[in-house]
Write a protein that holds these residues in place. Sequence first.
Motif, PDB file in Angstrom:
ATOM      1  N   CYS A   1       0.712  -1.112   0.120  1.00  0.00           N
ATOM      2  CA  CYS A   1       0.073  -0.016   0.097  1.00  0.00           C
ATOM      3  C   CYS A   1       0.850   1.353  -0.114  1.00  0.00           C
ATOM      4  N   ASP A   2       1.934   1.220   0.790  1.00  0.00           N
ATOM      5  CA  ASP A   2       2.989   2.304   0.835  1.00  0.00           C
ATOM      6  C   ASP A   2       3.407   2.628  -0.614  1.00  0.00           C
ATOM      7  N   ARG A   3       3.737   1.498  -1.294  1.00  0.00           N
ATOM      8  CA  ARG A   3       4.390   1.769  -2.628  1.00  0.00           C
ATOM      9  C   ARG A   3       3.521   2.284  -3.558  1.00  0.00           C
ATOM     10  N   ILE A   4       2.092   1.858  -3.479  1.00  0.00           N
ATOM     11  CA  ILE A   4       1.191   2.396  -4.355  1.00  0.00           C
ATOM     12  C   ILE A   4       0.928   3.667  -4.108  1.00  0.00           C
ATOM     13  N   SER A   5       0.724   4.202  -2.852  1.00  0.00           N
ATOM     14  CA  SER A   5       0.436   5.574  -2.616  1.00  0.00           C
ATOM     15  C   SER A   5       1.719   6.366  -3.255  1.00  0.00           C
ATOM     16  N   ASP A   6       2.802   6.061  -2.821  1.00  0.00           N
ATOM     17  CA  ASP A   6       4.243   6.815  -3.203  1.00  0.00           C
ATOM     18  C   ASP A   6       4.348   6.685  -4.714  1.00  0.00           C
ATOM     19  N   GLY A   7       3.814   5.700  -5.412  1.00  0.00           N
ATOM     20  CA  GLY A   7       3.911   5.651  -6.873  1.00  0.00           C
ATOM     21  C   GLY A   7       2.672   6.707  -7.603  1.00  0.00           C
ATOM     22  N   VAL A   8       1.705   6.724  -6.898  1.00  0.00           N
ATOM     23  CA  VAL A   8       0.787   7.802  -7.260  1.00  0.00           C
ATOM     24  C   VAL A   8       1.335   9.538  -7.092  1.00  0.00           C
ATOM     25  N   LEU A   9       2.002   9.282  -5.939  1.00  0.00           N
ATOM     26  CA  LEU A   9       2.677  10.613  -5.834  1.00  0.00           C
ATOM     27  C   LEU A   9       3.739  11.016  -6.769  1.00  0.00           C
TER      28      LEU A   9
ATOM     29  N   GLU B   1       4.056   9.951  -9.779  1.00  0.00           N
ATOM     30  CA  GLU B   1       3.409  10.201 -11.006  1.00  0.00           C
ATOM     31  C   GLU B   1       2.820  11.800 -11.232  1.00  0.00           C
ATOM     32  N   VAL B   2       2.380  12.120 -10.226  1.00  0.00           N
ATOM     33  CA  VAL B   2       1.805  13.514  -9.827  1.00  0.00           C
ATOM     34  C   VAL B   2       3.069  14.286 -10.064  1.00  0.00           C
ATOM     35  N   LEU B   3       4.063  14.119  -9.184  1.00  0.00           N
ATOM     36  CA  LEU B   3       5.348  15.281  -9.386  1.00  0.00           C
ATOM     37  C   LEU B   3       6.181  15.181 -10.561  1.00  0.00           C
ATOM     38  N   ALA B   4       6.008  13.963 -11.220  1.00  0.00           N
ATOM     39  CA  ALA B   4       6.779  13.815 -12.650  1.00  0.00           C
ATOM     40  C   ALA B   4       5.866  14.733 -13.831  1.00  0.00           C
TER      41      ALA B   4
ATOM     42  N   VAL C   1      -3.379  10.708 -14.059  1.00  0.00           N
ATOM     43  CA  VAL C   1      -2.808   9.569 -13.395  1.00  0.00           C
ATOM     44  C   VAL C   1      -3.837   8.518 -13.678  1.00  0.00           C
ATOM     45  N   ASP C   2      -3.488   7.489 -14.373  1.00  0.00           N
ATOM     46  CA  ASP C   2      -4.183   6.300 -14.618  1.00  0.00           C
ATOM     47  C   ASP C   2      -3.943   5.350 -13.508  1.00  0.00           C
ATOM     48  N   ILE C   3      -4.679   5.660 -12.363  1.00  0.00           N
ATOM     49  CA  ILE C   3      -4.404   4.927 -11.355  1.00  0.00           C
ATOM     50  C   ILE C   3      -4.652   3.389 -11.266  1.00  0.00           C
ATOM     51  N   PRO C   4      -5.802   2.967 -11.866  1.00  0.00           N
ATOM     52  CA  PRO C   4      -5.791   1.385 -12.116  1.00  0.00           C
ATOM     53  C   PRO C   4      -4.503   0.625 -12.691  1.00  0.00           C
ATOM     54  N   GLN C   5      -4.318   1.267 -13.817  1.00  0.00           N
ATOM     55  CA  GLN C   5      -2.873   0.972 -14.498  1.00  0.00           C
ATOM     56  C   GLN C   5      -1.796   0.721 -13.742  1.00  0.00           C
ATOM     57  N   LEU C   6      -1.529   2.198 -12.937  1.00  0.00           N
ATOM     58  CA  LEU C   6      -0.486   2.156 -12.252  1.00  0.00           C
ATOM     59  C   LEU C   6      -0.239   1.235 -10.909  1.00  0.00           C
ATOM     60  N   VAL C   7      -1.746   0.972 -10.458  1.00  0.00           N
ATOM     61  CA  VAL C   7      -1.718  -0.143  -9.260  1.00  0.00           C
ATOM     62  C   VAL C   7      -1.195  -1.417 -10.001  1.00  0.00           C
ATOM     63  N   ARG C   8      -1.638  -1.771 -11.212  1.00  0.00           N
ATOM     64  CA  ARG C   8      -1.448  -3.149 -11.674  1.00  0.00           C
ATOM     65  C   ARG C   8       0.121  -3.315 -11.874  1.00  0.00           C
TER      66      ARG C   8
ATOM     67  N   ASN D   1      15.449  19.325  -2.076  1.00  0.00           N
ATOM     68  CA  ASN D   1      15.035  19.037  -3.248  1.00  0.00           C
ATOM     69  C   ASN D   1      14.057  17.990  -3.347  1.00  0.00           C
ATOM     70  N   LEU D   2      12.727  18.379  -2.703  1.00  0.00           N
ATOM     71  CA  LEU D   2      11.739  17.359  -2.444  1.00  0.00           C
ATOM     72  C   LEU D   2      10.667  17.167  -3.352  1.00  0.00           C
ATOM     73  N   ARG D   3      10.726  18.161  -4.373  1.00  0.00           N
ATOM     74  CA  ARG D   3       9.547  18.394  -5.353  1.00  0.00           C
ATOM     75  C   ARG D   3       9.888  17.539  -6.793  1.00  0.00           C
ATOM     76  N   GLN D   4      10.273  16.474  -6.373  1.00  0.00           N
ATOM     77  CA  GLN D   4      10.629  15.418  -7.490  1.00  0.00           C
ATOM     78  C   GLN D   4      10.199  13.913  -7.366  1.00  0.00           C
ATOM     79  N   PRO D   5      10.062  13.302  -8.294  1.00  0.00           N
ATOM     80  CA  PRO D   5       9.556  11.990  -8.187  1.00  0.00           C
ATOM     81  C   PRO D   5      10.408  11.007  -7.541  1.00  0.00           C
ATOM     82  N   ILE D   6      10.682  11.104  -6.441  1.00  0.00           N
ATOM     83  CA  ILE D   6      11.744  10.249  -5.663  1.00  0.00           C
ATOM     84  C   ILE D   6      11.222   9.394  -4.468  1.00  0.00           C
ATOM     85  N   TYR D   7       9.962   9.125  -4.337  1.00  0.00           N
ATOM     86  CA  TYR D   7       9.369   8.600  -3.274  1.00  0.00           C
ATOM     87  C   TYR D   7       9.087   7.057  -3.269  1.00  0.00           C
ATOM     88  N   SER D   8       8.955   6.556  -4.291  1.00  0.00           N
ATOM     89  CA  SER D   8       8.817   4.870  -4.635  1.00  0.00           C
ATOM     90  C   SER D   8       9.805   4.273  -3.829  1.00  0.00           C
ATOM     91  N   LYS D   9      11.092   4.804  -4.035  1.00  0.00           N
ATOM     92  CA  LYS D   9      12.108   3.943  -3.205  1.00  0.00           C
ATOM     93  C   LYS D   9      11.984   4.046  -1.714  1.00  0.00           C
TER      94      LYS D   9
END
Length: 387
Positions: free
Chosen positions: A22-30, A32-35, A65-72, A350-358
């Motif tokens: 769940c953390d990975r999905i939530s950070d994945g959405v984040l 994708e937005v920041l990208a 963000v295509d959330i269903p595809q991102l989740v899959r 430098n936090l406004r970048q897509p670095i959170y999934s890791k």
Amino acid sequence: MARGDFLFTSESVTEGHPDKLCDRISDGVLDEVLAQDKNGRVACETFVTVGLAIVGGEITTKAFVDIPQLVRNIVEDVGYTDSSYGFAYDSCAVLNAVHSQSPDIAQGVDTGGAGDQGLMTGYACRETKELMPIPIMLAHKLCRRLADVRKKGILPYLGPDGKSQVTIEYERGKPKRVDCVVLSSQHSADILDRTGKKITKKSRNEIIENVALPIIPKKMIDRKTRFLVNPTGKFVIGGPQSDTGMTGRKIIVDTYGGMASHGGGAFSGKDPTKVDRSACYMARYVAKNVVASGLADKCTVQLAYAIGVPEPVSLMVFTDTTGKVSEERIVELIRKHFDLTPRGIIKALNLRQPIYSKTAAYGHFGRTEKSFTWEKTDKAKILAKDA
């Protein structure tokens, strides 16, 4: 036991643990937005259970963000690729329940204020080269190793879900030896013994030899060190099939393994205007630089904020008698050399970048990847010189 002699335990979980998924999905959405929109506002929560993932929260952005595809995609990458797991990327249902951020919150954040009230803690010590407590660092490395031997086919019978736990014996406040290692990993049924109630001795030894022994320092193992592998006997049913998962339920795993206090806020799925994430990163950055500078061997930093107010309402430093200068002096140095406002934190790290999934698995602190900017010690020399 003499003073300073004690046992201390920390745990970690793998990326396939339901909460970490769940953390990975939530950070994945984040991410994708920041990208697409570096100023996007995200507070995303995920819930998983058998055959279902629900993504909800408040997101205000120009991005799509295509959330269903991102989740899959994430579920597949983590390793839930077979419907026999009871949860698979190509068959799970995905429910999107996202709406926009409240304008009442936005009016305080838009002017540079904190996105919420709360208290945030950072910590550093000299127990490891990462300036982290050794129990949590070993626990994280064991879980990462569990994932590695699964993905590389070294132990192909392992599944995505798993946990580790490490108990360290301290003598006079210093880590001396590993007392107990617990490894629990989801696995296929073909490594069960004739009873069908526990894994074979051969597979138990393989897990110890391929996961535990490459990670635990040899000098910290002795004849009394215990290795407990799947203590219930078997772990065939795991992941969302056996337990629901939710974003933000592993906050002690995410931080210092219980060695330091925690403010109470979770991290994953939140953009950096949320100080319960960004200010915890800043508190770690400050504490690590204090220790790296030689001003203390241990350092706890607490920050607190009021919603809509830029400056923290409090700053506290505790060095647990290891300070080379007074805690009051360290507070003065922190106020001088670190901008603790939300905008200052975002800019410095430098936090406004897509670095959170890791960050979603294996801890937010003690990491060496370049994107973990709060792990830098670039202020250490300045602090030492000014002190």
